[in-house]
Write a protein that holds these residues in place. Sequence first.
Motif, PDB file in Angstrom:
ATOM      1  N   THR A 106       0.822  -1.214   0.000  1.00  0.00           N
ATOM      2  CA  THR A 106       0.000   0.000   0.000  1.00  0.00           C
ATOM      3  C   THR A 106       0.859   1.268   0.000  1.00  0.00           C
ATOM      4  OG1 THR A 106      -0.081   0.055   2.404  1.00  0.00           O
ATOM      5  CG2 THR A 106      -1.836  -1.157   1.280  1.00  0.00           C
ATOM      6  N   TYR A 107       2.131   1.129  -0.104  1.00  0.00           N
ATOM      7  CA  TYR A 107       3.092   2.241  -0.094  1.00  0.00           C
ATOM      8  C   TYR A 107       3.172   2.955   1.253  1.00  0.00           C
ATOM      9  CZ  TYR A 107       3.871   1.895  -5.103  1.00  0.00           C
ATOM     10  OH  TYR A 107       4.219   1.455  -6.332  1.00  0.00           O
ATOM     11  N   THR A 108       2.490   2.468   2.270  1.00  0.00           N
ATOM     12  CA  THR A 108       2.518   3.121   3.577  1.00  0.00           C
ATOM     13  C   THR A 108       3.938   3.116   4.133  1.00  0.00           C
ATOM     14  OG1 THR A 108       0.268   2.379   3.990  1.00  0.00           O
ATOM     15  CG2 THR A 108       1.522   3.118   5.891  1.00  0.00           C
ATOM     16  N   LEU A 109       4.549   1.932   4.190  1.00  0.00           N
ATOM     17  CA  LEU A 109       5.912   1.841   4.725  1.00  0.00           C
ATOM     18  C   LEU A 109       6.917   2.477   3.768  1.00  0.00           C
ATOM     19  CD1 LEU A 109       6.069  -1.715   6.315  1.00  0.00           C
ATOM     20  CD2 LEU A 109       5.841   0.486   7.441  1.00  0.00           C
ATOM     21  N   LYS A 110       6.698   2.310   2.478  1.00  0.00           N
ATOM     22  CA  LYS A 110       7.620   2.874   1.497  1.00  0.00           C
ATOM     23  C   LYS A 110       7.727   4.394   1.655  1.00  0.00           C
ATOM     24  CE  LYS A 110       8.531   2.705  -3.449  1.00  0.00           C
ATOM     25  NZ  LYS A 110       9.873   2.242  -3.379  1.00  0.00           N
ATOM     26  N   ARG A 111       6.614   5.046   2.000  1.00  0.00           N
ATOM     27  CA  ARG A 111       6.613   6.490   2.229  1.00  0.00           C
ATOM     28  C   ARG A 111       7.124   6.840   3.623  1.00  0.00           C
ATOM     29  NH1 ARG A 111       1.212   7.049   1.425  1.00  0.00           N
ATOM     30  NH2 ARG A 111       0.957   5.977  -0.536  1.00  0.00           N
ATOM     31  N   GLN A 112       6.802   6.034   4.621  1.00  0.00           N
ATOM     32  CA  GLN A 112       7.100   6.385   6.006  1.00  0.00           C
ATOM     33  C   GLN A 112       8.556   6.115   6.411  1.00  0.00           C
ATOM     34  OE1 GLN A 112       4.818   8.023   7.994  1.00  0.00           O
ATOM     35  NE2 GLN A 112       6.618   8.340   9.246  1.00  0.00           N
ATOM     36  N   ILE A 113       9.150   5.046   5.918  1.00  0.00           N
ATOM     37  CA  ILE A 113      10.513   4.670   6.322  1.00  0.00           C
ATOM     38  C   ILE A 113      11.511   5.809   6.088  1.00  0.00           C
ATOM     39  CG2 ILE A 113      12.432   3.076   5.870  1.00  0.00           C
ATOM     40  CD1 ILE A 113      10.120   1.844   7.493  1.00  0.00           C
ATOM     41  N   PRO A 114      11.544   6.435   4.896  1.00  0.00           N
ATOM     42  CA  PRO A 114      12.491   7.548   4.719  1.00  0.00           C
ATOM     43  C   PRO A 114      12.230   8.707   5.689  1.00  0.00           C
ATOM     44  CG  PRO A 114      11.655   6.832   2.601  1.00  0.00           C
ATOM     45  CD  PRO A 114      10.857   6.120   3.643  1.00  0.00           C
ATOM     46  N   ARG A 115      10.965   8.967   6.008  1.00  0.00           N
ATOM     47  CA  ARG A 115      10.636  10.046   6.950  1.00  0.00           C
ATOM     48  C   ARG A 115      11.187   9.759   8.335  1.00  0.00           C
ATOM     49  NH1 ARG A 115       4.395  10.681   5.008  1.00  0.00           N
ATOM     50  NH2 ARG A 115       4.852  11.815   3.100  1.00  0.00           N
ATOM     51  N   TRP A 116      11.173   8.498   8.743  1.00  0.00           N
ATOM     52  CA  TRP A 116      11.755   8.132  10.038  1.00  0.00           C
ATOM     53  C   TRP A 116      13.273   8.191   9.979  1.00  0.00           C
ATOM     54  CZ3 TRP A 116       8.244   3.259  10.406  1.00  0.00           C
ATOM     55  CH2 TRP A 116       7.011   3.612  10.956  1.00  0.00           C
ATOM     56  N   LEU A 117      13.841   7.660   8.904  1.00  0.00           N
ATOM     57  CA  LEU A 117      15.298   7.568   8.814  1.00  0.00           C
ATOM     58  C   LEU A 117      15.980   8.933   8.841  1.00  0.00           C
ATOM     59  CD1 LEU A 117      15.713   4.722   6.180  1.00  0.00           C
ATOM     60  CD2 LEU A 117      16.364   4.637   8.591  1.00  0.00           C
ATOM     61  N   VAL A 118      15.404   9.928   8.168  1.00  0.00           N
ATOM     62  CA  VAL A 118      16.066  11.239   8.111  1.00  0.00           C
ATOM     63  C   VAL A 118      16.097  11.914   9.483  1.00  0.00           C
ATOM     64  CG1 VAL A 118      15.496  11.569   5.685  1.00  0.00           C
ATOM     65  CG2 VAL A 118      13.990  12.537   7.430  1.00  0.00           C
ATOM     66  N   GLN A 119      15.287  11.444  10.428  1.00  0.00           N
ATOM     67  CA  GLN A 119      15.262  12.030  11.766  1.00  0.00           C
ATOM     68  C   GLN A 119      16.391  11.515  12.651  1.00  0.00           C
ATOM     69  OE1 GLN A 119      11.282  11.958  13.600  1.00  0.00           O
ATOM     70  NE2 GLN A 119      10.514  11.388  11.589  1.00  0.00           N
ATOM     71  N   HIS A 120      16.958  10.371  12.291  1.00  0.00           N
ATOM     72  CA  HIS A 120      17.968   9.759  13.153  1.00  0.00           C
ATOM     73  C   HIS A 120      19.336  10.399  12.907  1.00  0.00           C
ATOM     74  CE1 HIS A 120      20.240   6.804  15.347  1.00  0.00           C
ATOM     75  NE2 HIS A 120      19.088   6.373  15.846  1.00  0.00           N
ATOM     76  N   PRO A 121      20.042  10.787  13.977  1.00  0.00           N
ATOM     77  CA  PRO A 121      21.325  11.488  13.804  1.00  0.00           C
ATOM     78  C   PRO A 121      22.450  10.610  13.260  1.00  0.00           C
ATOM     79  CG  PRO A 121      20.927  11.057  16.122  1.00  0.00           C
ATOM     80  CD  PRO A 121      19.679  10.674  15.388  1.00  0.00           C
ATOM     81  N   ASN A 122      22.310   9.288  13.279  1.00  0.00           N
ATOM     82  CA  ASN A 122      23.364   8.413  12.777  1.00  0.00           C
ATOM     83  C   ASN A 122      23.176   8.022  11.322  1.00  0.00           C
ATOM     84  OD1 ASN A 122      23.159   7.631  15.929  1.00  0.00           O
ATOM     85  ND2 ASN A 122      25.251   7.532  15.177  1.00  0.00           N
ATOM     86  N   VAL A 123      22.102   8.479  10.696  1.00  0.00           N
ATOM     87  CA  VAL A 123      21.871   8.191   9.276  1.00  0.00           C
ATOM     88  C   VAL A 123      22.559   9.277   8.460  1.00  0.00           C
ATOM     89  CG1 VAL A 123      20.137   7.997   7.458  1.00  0.00           C
ATOM     90  CG2 VAL A 123      19.711   6.980   9.695  1.00  0.00           C
ATOM     91  N   ARG A 124      23.554   8.850   7.678  1.00  0.00           N
ATOM     92  CA  ARG A 124      24.306   9.803   6.853  1.00  0.00           C
ATOM     93  C   ARG A 124      23.603  10.068   5.529  1.00  0.00           C
ATOM     94  NH1 ARG A 124      30.156   7.884   5.918  1.00  0.00           N
ATOM     95  NH2 ARG A 124      30.303   9.993   5.118  1.00  0.00           N
ATOM     96  N   ALA A 125      23.112   9.001   4.913  1.00  0.00           N
ATOM     97  CA  ALA A 125      22.474   9.139   3.601  1.00  0.00           C
ATOM     98  C   ALA A 125      21.581   7.928   3.363  1.00  0.00           C
ATOM     99  CB  ALA A 125      23.536   9.222   2.501  1.00  0.00           C
ATOM    100  N   LEU A 126      20.608   8.123   2.463  1.00  0.00           N
ATOM    101  CA  LEU A 126      19.781   6.997   2.028  1.00  0.00           C
ATOM    102  C   LEU A 126      19.391   7.234   0.583  1.00  0.00           C
ATOM    103  CD1 LEU A 126      16.394   7.687   2.029  1.00  0.00           C
ATOM    104  CD2 LEU A 126      16.942   7.926   4.415  1.00  0.00           C
ATOM    105  N   HIS A 127      19.156   6.154  -0.110  1.00  0.00           N
ATOM    106  CA  HIS A 127      18.776   6.234  -1.520  1.00  0.00           C
ATOM    107  C   HIS A 127      18.029   4.967  -1.886  1.00  0.00           C
ATOM    108  CE1 HIS A 127      18.983   6.956  -5.838  1.00  0.00           C
ATOM    109  NE2 HIS A 127      19.465   8.146  -5.574  1.00  0.00           N
ATOM    110  N   ARG A 128      17.127   5.092  -2.862  1.00  0.00           N
ATOM    111  CA  ARG A 128      16.462   3.903  -3.389  1.00  0.00           C
ATOM    112  C   ARG A 128      17.550   2.940  -3.842  1.00  0.00           C
ATOM    113  NH1 ARG A 128      13.646   5.171  -8.512  1.00  0.00           N
ATOM    114  NH2 ARG A 128      15.647   4.645  -9.361  1.00  0.00           N
ATOM    115  N   ALA A 129      17.384   1.678  -3.547  1.00  0.00           N
ATOM    116  CA  ALA A 129      18.413   0.681  -3.843  1.00  0.00           C
ATOM    117  C   ALA A 129      18.530   0.444  -5.343  1.00  0.00           C
ATOM    118  CB  ALA A 129      18.084  -0.625  -3.130  1.00  0.00           C
TER     119      ALA A 129
END
Length: 168
Positions: free
Chosen positions: A129-152
């Motif tokens: 349903t794209y719920t997690l696909k949309r929400q996961i990046p929103r959570w990840l950018v809040q964490h101070p140890n996440v340097r970068a993320l990108h679609r695999a």
Amino acid sequence: MLKDEDINLFRESIKGAKKLAQNTFVAPKKVNVKKKSEQREIREKSDTLFYFSDEYEPLLNEEDAVKYLREGEDTYLLKQLRRGDFSPELFLDLHGLTKEQAKLELASLIQACLDEHVYCASIMTGYGTYTLKRQIPRWLVQHPNVRALHRAPKEWGGDAAILVLIDS
């Protein structure tokens, strides 16, 4: 060997002292290592969960590929992630999980990366349903140890996965 006068001097100095009854034994406190490590894991997971707010709306362009780069990081990191230059060492599959379960698993993944000094991880969000696909990046950018993320890239899951770089 002690001289007689030293022995006599000692005896005179302790004259009138009462002998102590040493009849009690205080056992050393047993530390339950398993329970202590479980408590530490729970505390670390709750500390990591603290960063994930459902209300936070980052400036992510969701029409394009999912991507994020922490401020001050080299933009070349995103290009390397997109090309697949980083090989993920840990994989997290979130298929079939609720948002709350996914949030707990995400917190556990980040903590595992920090504990094991893992630099890159892959998160399989699936399509659904794209719920997690949309929400996961929103959570990840809040964490101070996440340097970068990108679609695999395709070899690591393509549109259904996200590669994450972690400070370890």
